[in-house]
Every structure is written in structure tokens, then in C-alpha cells.
Design an enzyme around this catalytic site. Sequence first.
Site, short mmCIF file in Angstrom:
data_model
loop_
_atom_site.label_atom_id
_atom_site.label_comp_id
_atom_site.label_asym_id
_atom_site.label_seq_id
_atom_site.Cartn_x
_atom_site.Cartn_y
_atom_site.Cartn_z
N ARG A 165 0.74 -1.28 -0.04
CA ARG A 165 -0.19 0.14 0.15
C ARG A 165 0.88 1.35 0.02
O ARG A 165 2.00 1.42 0.53
CB ARG A 165 -0.88 -0.06 1.09
CG ARG A 165 -1.82 -1.02 1.19
CD ARG A 165 -2.87 -0.74 2.48
NE ARG A 165 -3.23 0.78 2.46
CZ ARG A 165 -3.23 1.33 3.74
NH1 ARG A 165 -2.42 0.78 4.49
NH2 ARG A 165 -3.83 2.60 3.68
N ARG B 7 -0.02 4.75 19.56
CA ARG B 7 0.80 5.81 19.93
C ARG B 7 0.54 5.89 21.76
O ARG B 7 -0.49 5.79 22.24
CB ARG B 7 0.07 7.18 19.67
CG ARG B 7 0.69 8.29 19.68
CD ARG B 7 0.10 9.55 18.85
NE ARG B 7 0.97 10.78 19.21
CZ ARG B 7 0.29 11.60 20.28
NH1 ARG B 7 -0.47 11.25 20.96
NH2 ARG B 7 1.11 12.82 20.34
N LYS C 68 2.14 -7.78 11.77
CA LYS C 68 1.57 -7.88 10.83
C LYS C 68 1.61 -9.27 10.12
O LYS C 68 2.59 -9.87 9.78
CB LYS C 68 1.99 -6.97 9.74
CG LYS C 68 1.31 -7.02 8.18
CD LYS C 68 1.52 -5.66 7.67
CE LYS C 68 1.07 -5.53 6.22
NZ LYS C 68 1.09 -4.35 5.64
C1 BTN Z 1 0.43 -4.08 2.25
O1 BTN Z 1 0.16 -4.47 3.33
O2 BTN Z 1 1.22 -2.87 2.08
C2 BTN Z 1 -0.29 -4.71 1.06
C3 BTN Z 1 0.68 -5.98 0.56
C4 BTN Z 1 -0.12 -6.69 -0.59
C5 BTN Z 1 0.96 -7.58 -1.02
C6 BTN Z 1 0.25 -8.37 -2.20
S1 BTN Z 1 1.19 -10.05 -2.41
C7 BTN Z 1 0.11 -10.21 -3.90
C8 BTN Z 1 -0.02 -8.98 -4.51
N1 BTN Z 1 0.93 -8.36 -5.59
C9 BTN Z 1 1.52 -7.46 -5.13
O3 BTN Z 1 2.18 -7.04 -5.84
N2 BTN Z 1 0.83 -7.16 -3.81
C10 BTN Z 1 0.01 -7.82 -3.49
#
Ligand code: BTN
Length: 242
Positions: free
Chosen positions: A57, A240, A117
Amino acid sequence: MNLSAIQQAMGPQSARFHVQWLARCGSTNQVLLEAARQGAPSGTLIGAEIQDAGRGRRGREWQHLKGNLAFSLLWHVPGDPSGLSLAVGLAVTEAFSPQVPDLRLKWPNDVLWQQKKAAGILIEVARPEWYVIGIGVNLGDAAALPAELNATALPCANREQLAARLFVALAEVLDRFAASGFAGFHVQWMARDAFANSQVLVSGATSLTGIVRGIDEAGALLLETNAGTIRVMSGDVSLRPA
Ligand code: BTN
């Protein structure tokens, strides 16, 4: 990945998916966005053993670790997509139930286990009402994860069985979402909220501090601040100390 084992474990729902598994690619989201542009049908799913440029993200990188589950699913979702990524998070928790009952959700769409996570979700729009739903789940050896990620791995005895449970859970969640939007998931999501009543910092276009008071029926975060309760539509939440 043994695709026929996945299909068998999915039962009748397997007819709704077109699954491909790549040995290696940059990003399954990227590969699927291109396939969508060329007319791939809803239910196209592309997984990869290794991603060299996994996307996270907010322009971040998603670090791929050996044995993890990484895939993207193309789905036609008619109507208002508000809260879609939150509902997808619930599908992930469903796939691990009852083996891992204590998964929590961090708004908007991280899956946490024991405060770390364990899975991430990145939804990208292929075209109006068509979404590429990318999911990465950390599996296996938590010790192999770089400490700075504050991540953990989930137990998994059989990747095919887990993938099948996750795909079926996604189909169920996406059907419900298409029928009644996020409102029907609101209570279920709140029950998994990792940060309910916690003091947090929300960073995004602007930074805000406050106490998490859940989410509303459109999936917006409700943050109690000095200036009253604010609906937050996007951002990163971190704990926080009070
Ligand atoms: C996040 O938490 O930032 C989102 C991560 C999402 C990862 C998945 S792995 C499969 C799909 N392909 C990608 O390039 N990203 C998502």
C-alpha cells in the site's frame, strides 16, 4: 503449488475461478492488471512463488518471503466499493478459522496476529467496478522475517488447503458485498478491530491523533480527536502511547 489439489479442496466454488500459478514475476497485481486490460474474466487469479517487485500500500514494497502465499484475484464488484478492502480482510481471518481464532484487523486492511502483521491487502482498480485484489500472507518461519517489518508468520500445515479455504472465503465475502455492501460486515469487522479504543496516530495527507472508536457502515475509521469525532477515509494507523 498443486493447482488440482486446490481445485479439489474448493469443491463447487472452483468453477468460479481461473487459477494460474507463476514460478516468478514482478508483482501479481501488475500481471493481473495487464490481463484485465486484455479482457480476463472475473475470477481470474494469479499467484506466484516469488515476486521480485511485490507492491504494498501507499507505494511501498511488499517483501516476498519463501513459502508465503501471494496472489491477486480479479473480481467484478458492482456498486459502491466503500469498505471492500475491509471485507477482504475478514475473508482472510475466515480462512484461518478455527485454527488461528485470534487474528485481528488493523484499519484499513492489515491482518495482525499477536500484534504483528501477518497479511497485507492491496486492491487496485482495473476499470470501473473491476478490482484486482492482491493478498500476501506470511506463512511458516517467523524468524526469517526482518525485525524492522514488525511482522509475523501464520501456521500452515498445507498451502493448497489454505489457499482453497481463502479463495472460497473470498468468493463468499465478495458475493455478500455485491448484495449488500460493507454494512453487513460492519459488526463482524468491529469484533476483530486490533486498535479499538486505542490512542493512535493516523498519518496520511495530514496527520491526526486520537482514540479509535471503531468504523462506520461505509468502512471509514472513527477517530475521537480534541476537535470531535472525525471520519477518516484513508491513511496509516500506528499505536501511540497514551
Ligand atoms: C500492504 O500491506 O502494504 C499490502 C501488501 C499486498 C501484497 C500482495 S502480494 C500479492 C499481490 N501482489 C502485489 O504486488 N501485492 C499484493
